[in-house]
Enzyme design. Structure first.
Site, mmCIF file in Angstrom:
data_model
loop_
_atom_site.group_PDB
_atom_site.id
_atom_site.type_symbol
_atom_site.label_atom_id
_atom_site.label_comp_id
_atom_site.label_asym_id
_atom_site.label_seq_id
_atom_site.Cartn_x
_atom_site.Cartn_y
_atom_site.Cartn_z
ATOM 1 N N GLU A 249 36.679 42.711 47.592
ATOM 2 C CA GLU A 249 37.126 43.606 48.664
ATOM 3 C C GLU A 249 35.956 44.511 49.027
ATOM 4 O OE1 GLU A 249 40.752 46.866 49.254
ATOM 5 O OE2 GLU A 249 39.717 46.706 47.333
ATOM 6 N N LYS A 309 45.784 42.846 53.991
ATOM 7 C CA LYS A 309 46.471 43.522 52.895
ATOM 8 C C LYS A 309 47.816 44.077 53.361
ATOM 9 C CE LYS A 309 45.232 46.971 49.361
ATOM 10 N NZ LYS A 309 44.126 47.886 48.965
ATOM 11 N N CYS A 360 43.501 43.853 45.664
ATOM 12 C CA CYS A 360 43.350 45.071 44.864
ATOM 13 C C CYS A 360 44.676 45.660 44.396
ATOM 14 C CB CYS A 360 42.533 46.085 45.667
ATOM 15 S SG CYS A 360 41.914 47.487 44.691
#
Length: 492
Positions: A249, A309, A360
């Site tokens: 990321e 995301k 993440c």
């Protein structure tokens, strides 16, 4: 209560003393037993604070005030659970009902406020323990339930009258049986297919709240150079040829859609390594918004499919109650452009496989990971940027989540992090390779491709809802019995 909270903390990474989780919960239960609901609530709040302050110490990077506010808010959930537990302790088989209430509490924490905060769930202290295999049956909720049940059974054994030897032996035997039962659970086997995955960790120049540094494109160059270094090692014969490469990321600190320079640097490095590469970028969405994107970059055709995301970090990627927060809290302006959440799972065709992209913070959310696996993602790829929290207890806690997810879904998990910990976790939850933090690194790992779904993947939230319903019914029964007892007492 204090000792129980501290022991529960030691079960989490980086200490990883997983056996302390049921023992710590047992001490918490012993402190709550026979307490009235109001007193139990205060005791629960105290135990939670003692547990959460060190477990969430990584939040201090943002500020001690944020750390205190987060712990103060999250401890409320434990206080409510403790008050309800004081009711169910009146019932037979109360260790079962207590374990169910613990699951309900963690579910509520994962839901509210502002999208919930599932960090520090007991299941995430069991990344590699006797309890881990329960994840394949009922996901993280069943693991948390098993640990809480084991702790409550240990407390039950201590709380019975000393003369009742048999009554003490039974809960002890059951407490031992809970983790030992996993030894006989069948495990999915290898399916005879594997791929070589290149993992790149480029490192960043900054620290704390400014991890990307002041020099533009330095993070982009770091990861491009490390990708080329990986390609050189392959050409030299020191690493096997990868089928695909994974970058972290934020592996580019410049939007490759709007910057010709960034596009050229990424394109050159991907062409040099010669295989499809997953790039992590923050890209502009209109004039005011952005998205945290996992972007497939082909060495011939360039940027293609992507995953945005879905679970965003409040106050990190977007600002809840924006007008009020920005007016009262200057640091909230560091968020900058507001992120927009994606709406589709992270199944991305990358080379010879369809990977499951997880970004993440999302690895803590059951539904996001499960949705990606159900969409066909294998192996799972976790791109992360922990640069602000380097050398804190956040990176090892996040790695523990990947261990649990691997077992939960029978999938290998590959993690690429800007500063570490990058890692490869086998489908049985073992870390096969990992990096140190704050160093550039790269490797090519051979990863099994599994397609068989676990029971947990198939049934989804059903075990969690069944446990929560069980806890809710127990509270209702206990409350009704308490009212009847009060009425009979008043009538006499």
């Amino acid at each position: 209560m204090v000792a129980g909270g501290l022991l529960l903390y030691t079960a989490f990474p980086p200490l990883d003393w997983w056996l302390c989780a049921p023992v710590g919960i047992g001490l918490i239960v012993a402190a709550l037993h026979r307490a009235r609901p109001r007193r139990a609530a205060w005791l629960g709040y105290l135990g939670a604070a003692v547990f959460l302050f060190p477990t969430l110490a990584w939040v201090r990077t943002i500020g001690d005030d944020v750390w205190v506010m987060l712990v103060a808010t999250e401890s409320v959930f434990y206080a409510v659970m403790a008050a309800l537990a004081a009711l169910v302790f009146r019932l037979r088989l109360w260790p079962l009902w207590f374990g169910a209430l613990w699951v309900m509490m963690e579910w509520a924490r994962s839901l509210v406020p502002v999208g919930g905060f599932p960090w520090a769930r007991v299941a995430f202290s069991q990344g590699e323990s006797l309890f881990t295999s329960y994840a394949a049956l009922g996901g993280a909720p069943l693991v948390s339930f098993a640990v809480a049940l084991c702790g409550a059974l240990l407390a039950h054994a201590v709380l019975v009258r000393p003369a009742a030897a048999l009554r003490r032996a039974v809960p002890v035997a059951l407490a031992l049986a809970v983790p030992l039962l996993t030894l006989v659970l069948p495990r999915p086997g290898d399916e005879g297919r594997s791929i070589n995955v290149g993992i790149v960790q480029g490192n960043v120049p900054g620290r704390g709240m400014h991890p990307l540094g002041d020099e533009p494109a330095v993070v982009l160059r770091n990861h491009a150079e490390q990708t080329k270094r990986l390609a050189d090692a392959v050409r030299a014969g020191t690493l096997p040829r990868p089928d695909l490469v994974v970058l972290p990321e934020n592996s580019t600190d410049i939007d490759p859609y709007t910057s010709a320079f960034a596009r050229q640097v990424i394109d050159e490095s991907v062409r040099y390594v010669g295989v499809p590469t997953l790039v992590g970028a923050v890209v502009a969405i209109g004039d005011e918004n952005r998205a945290t994107r996992s972007l497939v970059w082909d060495p011939v055709t360039g940027p293609g499919a992507y995953y945005d995301k879905q679970h965003l970090v409040p106050f990190g990627e977007y600002t809840p109650f924006k007008e009020i927060v920005l007016a009262l809290w200057e640091r909230a302006n560091l968020v900058g452009r507001q992120s927009v959440a994606g709406t589709k799972p992270g199944d991305l065709k990358l080379g010879p496989v369809t990977i499951g992209a997880v970004n993440c913070y999302e690895v803590a959310y059951d539904d996001t990971v499960r949705g990606t696996v159900r969409a066909g993602g294998t192996p799972l790829v976790v791109q992360t940027n922990n640069a602000s929290y380097a050398l804190s207890n956040l990176p090892p806690q996040q790695l523990a989540m990947s261990k649990l997810r691997a077992v939960e879904h029978n999938r290998a998990v590959v993690t690429a992090a800007t500063t570490g910990i990058s890692a490869y976790v086998t489908p049985d939850g073992k870390v096969s390779w990992q990096t140190r933090e704050l160093v550039p690194d790269m490797n090519v790992v051979t990863v099994p491709v599994r397609t068989q779904e676990t029971i947990a993947t198939k049934v989804g939230e059903l075990p969690e809802w069944a446990l929560m319903l069980m806890g809710a019914v127990a509270v209702g029964v206990a409350a009704l019995r308490g009212r009847r007892g009060d009425r009979m007492g008043n009538g006499s």
